[in-house]
Design a protein around this motif. Structure first.
Motif, short mmCIF file in Angstrom:
data_model
loop_
_atom_site.label_atom_id
_atom_site.label_comp_id
_atom_site.label_asym_id
_atom_site.label_seq_id
_atom_site.Cartn_x
_atom_site.Cartn_y
_atom_site.Cartn_z
N ASP A 63 0.82 -1.21 0.00
CA ASP A 63 0.00 0.00 0.00
C ASP A 63 0.86 1.26 0.00
O ASP A 63 0.37 2.36 -0.20
CB ASP A 63 -0.92 0.02 1.22
CG ASP A 63 -1.95 -1.08 1.15
OD1 ASP A 63 -2.24 -1.54 0.02
OD2 ASP A 63 -2.44 -1.51 2.21
N GLY A 64 2.17 1.12 0.27
CA GLY A 64 3.05 2.27 0.26
C GLY A 64 3.55 2.62 -1.12
O GLY A 64 4.53 3.35 -1.26
N GLN A 65 2.91 2.02 -2.16
CA GLN A 65 3.32 2.23 -3.54
C GLN A 65 3.25 3.71 -3.89
O GLN A 65 2.27 4.40 -3.62
CB GLN A 65 2.41 1.42 -4.48
CG GLN A 65 2.86 1.40 -5.92
CD GLN A 65 4.09 0.56 -6.11
OE1 GLN A 65 5.21 1.07 -5.97
NE2 GLN A 65 3.92 -0.72 -6.39
N ASN A 66 4.31 4.19 -4.56
CA ASN A 66 4.40 5.59 -4.94
C ASN A 66 4.06 5.81 -6.41
O ASN A 66 4.00 6.94 -6.87
CB ASN A 66 5.81 6.11 -4.66
CG ASN A 66 5.86 7.62 -4.50
OD1 ASN A 66 4.85 8.24 -4.17
ND2 ASN A 66 7.01 8.22 -4.76
N LEU A 67 3.79 4.69 -7.18
CA LEU A 67 3.48 4.76 -8.61
C LEU A 67 1.97 4.67 -8.84
O LEU A 67 1.26 3.96 -8.13
CB LEU A 67 4.17 3.62 -9.36
CG LEU A 67 5.65 3.78 -9.68
CD1 LEU A 67 6.23 2.49 -10.22
CD2 LEU A 67 5.87 4.91 -10.68
N VAL A 68 1.51 5.37 -9.87
CA VAL A 68 0.09 5.38 -10.24
C VAL A 68 -0.02 5.22 -11.76
O VAL A 68 0.73 5.87 -12.50
CB VAL A 68 -0.62 6.68 -9.80
CG1 VAL A 68 -2.09 6.65 -10.24
CG2 VAL A 68 -0.50 6.89 -8.31
N THR A 69 -0.99 4.41 -12.22
CA THR A 69 -1.29 4.25 -13.65
C THR A 69 -2.72 3.77 -13.81
O THR A 69 -3.38 3.42 -12.81
CB THR A 69 -0.31 3.28 -14.33
OG1 THR A 69 -0.52 3.33 -15.75
CG2 THR A 69 -0.51 1.86 -13.85
#
Length: 400
Positions: A1-7
């Motif tokens: 959930d700490g992902q810093n990427l979005v697509t």
């Protein structure tokens, strides 16, 4: 959930342009790269190692890498990976879905020319689409229900929908439309116009007299009109249940009686036929006296179907003289005569009842009062009445 990427996932129609965006929510100047489904690097920062020139850089910054793919094909479908070189590295994927519209949309009709009452079969085929199409049928503006079958070839789908349609004369020239519901295309449809053959529809009209009565000594002219597909080629006049009078002149669709007389009364029929069948319309003629001013209810046009099926097609003809189909009023003289007879019968009945009650009305006497009628006063009447009773007892006779 700490992902810093979005697509985001991308859906694109075959041949169009797909845009892939890799975004960083909190930029720290880490390197962004984009890989294809085979994990080959498409772009590393703003550099394109892959030789496929269909990929073009749209935007590059510390927070976004945006790439376009032109002329998309089925082979381009799959997962594309966004990577961010952090510690530890981050990765997220986006899926490209390619839509393929139907290659062809064709209607096949079982019979190019149908006859009224027949059931015909129509098939609509949508070839090589992805995903499978939904086929809808319309006759004019009315939606109909068909039966569809789906065939899959590799990653493509072919859909065939069958429609069974019973046609009538009202369907001649009406378009039958096959319409496709598919996310890759809008308003894709094809249509075929129905051609329906039907038996004649016959109508008789009175040319003269235009309005009014057909009186003795006057002329009568009738015209027969017939419409059908194909157009009727055979039309004839006849007199129902009797021979045609010799003085009647028939010329094509017209019937002329130059001098009407009572012997002309009857039903005159116009028959028309074509390759599909035969129909007719009747005219009921009643010849009036020269002094007549109104006509009875039995005079006018009628058109009877040859079979129960013809009742659906509105073949019934109108009635004559401007109010075709309406019942004429009854002669006033006849009505007056009927009323006079009813009044006379009621008077006779009253007289008979009066005489009957008069004959049964009278004065009734008892034996006790016998002899009291001639008494001078009440006492004498009582004595006479008692005496009368005694006398009646004295006159009794006995037989052995």
């Amino acid at each position: 959930d700490g992902q810093n990427l979005v697509t985001e996932d991308v859906t694109v129609v075959e041949g169009d342009v797909a845009t892939i965006s890799c975004r960083v929510k909190n930029s720290d100047d880490s390197v962004i790269q984009l890989l294809n489904p085979n994990r080959q690097t498409i772009y590393f920062r703003d550099f394109r190692p892959l030789k496929d020139s269909r990929f073009q850089l749209v935007n590059f910054s510390n927070s976004e890498l945006r790439v376009s793919l032109t002329n998309v094909s089925i082979s381009d479908e799959g997962r594309y990976f966004c990577q961010l070189y952090t510690d530890p590295p981050q990765e997220i994927y986006t899926t490209i879905t390619v839509l393929v519209p139907p290659r062809n949309l064709v209607i096949d009709i079982q019979k190019e020319i149908a006859v009224e009452g027949e059931e015909i079969e129509l098939n609509c085929t949508a070839m090589a689409s992805r995903p499978a199409t939904t086929i809808r049928w319309f006759k004019g503006n009315k939606e109909l229900t068909g039966k569809s079958e789906v065939e899959q070839w590799s990653d493509m789908y072919t859909v065939t929908s069958q429609l069974l349609l019973k046609v009538g004369r009202e369907d001649d020239g009406v378009p039958v439309i096959c319409l496709v519901d598919h996310p890759a295309v809008k308003d894709l449809q094809t249509q075929r116009y129905l051609e329906v053959m039907y038996k004649p529809q016959v109508r008789v009209s009175q040319n003269y007299p235009v309005q009014g009565l057909t009186r003795e000594g006057e002329p009568l002219e009738l015209t027969c009109a017939a419409f059908g597909k194909p157009q009727p080629t055979d039309m004839r006049w006849l007199r129902v249940d009797d021979e045609m009078p010799q003085h009647v002149v028939v010329s094509g669709s017209n019937l002329l009686i130059s001098n009407l007389n009572k012997t002309d009364n009857g039903t005159y029929r116009c028959e028309a036929s074509n390759a599909v069948g035969k129909s007719h319309a009747d005219y009921m003629l009643f010849v009036y006296d020269t002094t007549a001013t109104t006509e009875p209810a039995v005079h006018g046009f009628t058109q009877l179907p040859n079979s129960a099926e013809e009742l659906d097609y509105g073949d019934l003809s109108d009635s004559r003289a401007g109010e075709e189909g309406a019942i004429r009023s009854v002669d006033h003289a006849v009505v007056g005569g009927v009323v006079a007879v009813v009044v006379f019968a009621m008077l006779c009945l009253l007289i008979i009842l009066g005489r009957y009650f008069a004959r049964h009305k009278g004065t009734y006497f008892t034996h006790e009062a016998k002899g009291a009628d001639d008494a001078a006063d009440a006492d004498t009447a009582i004595i006479n009445a008692e005496g009368g009773q005694n006398n009646s007892e004295e006159k009794k006779e006995y037989f052995i």
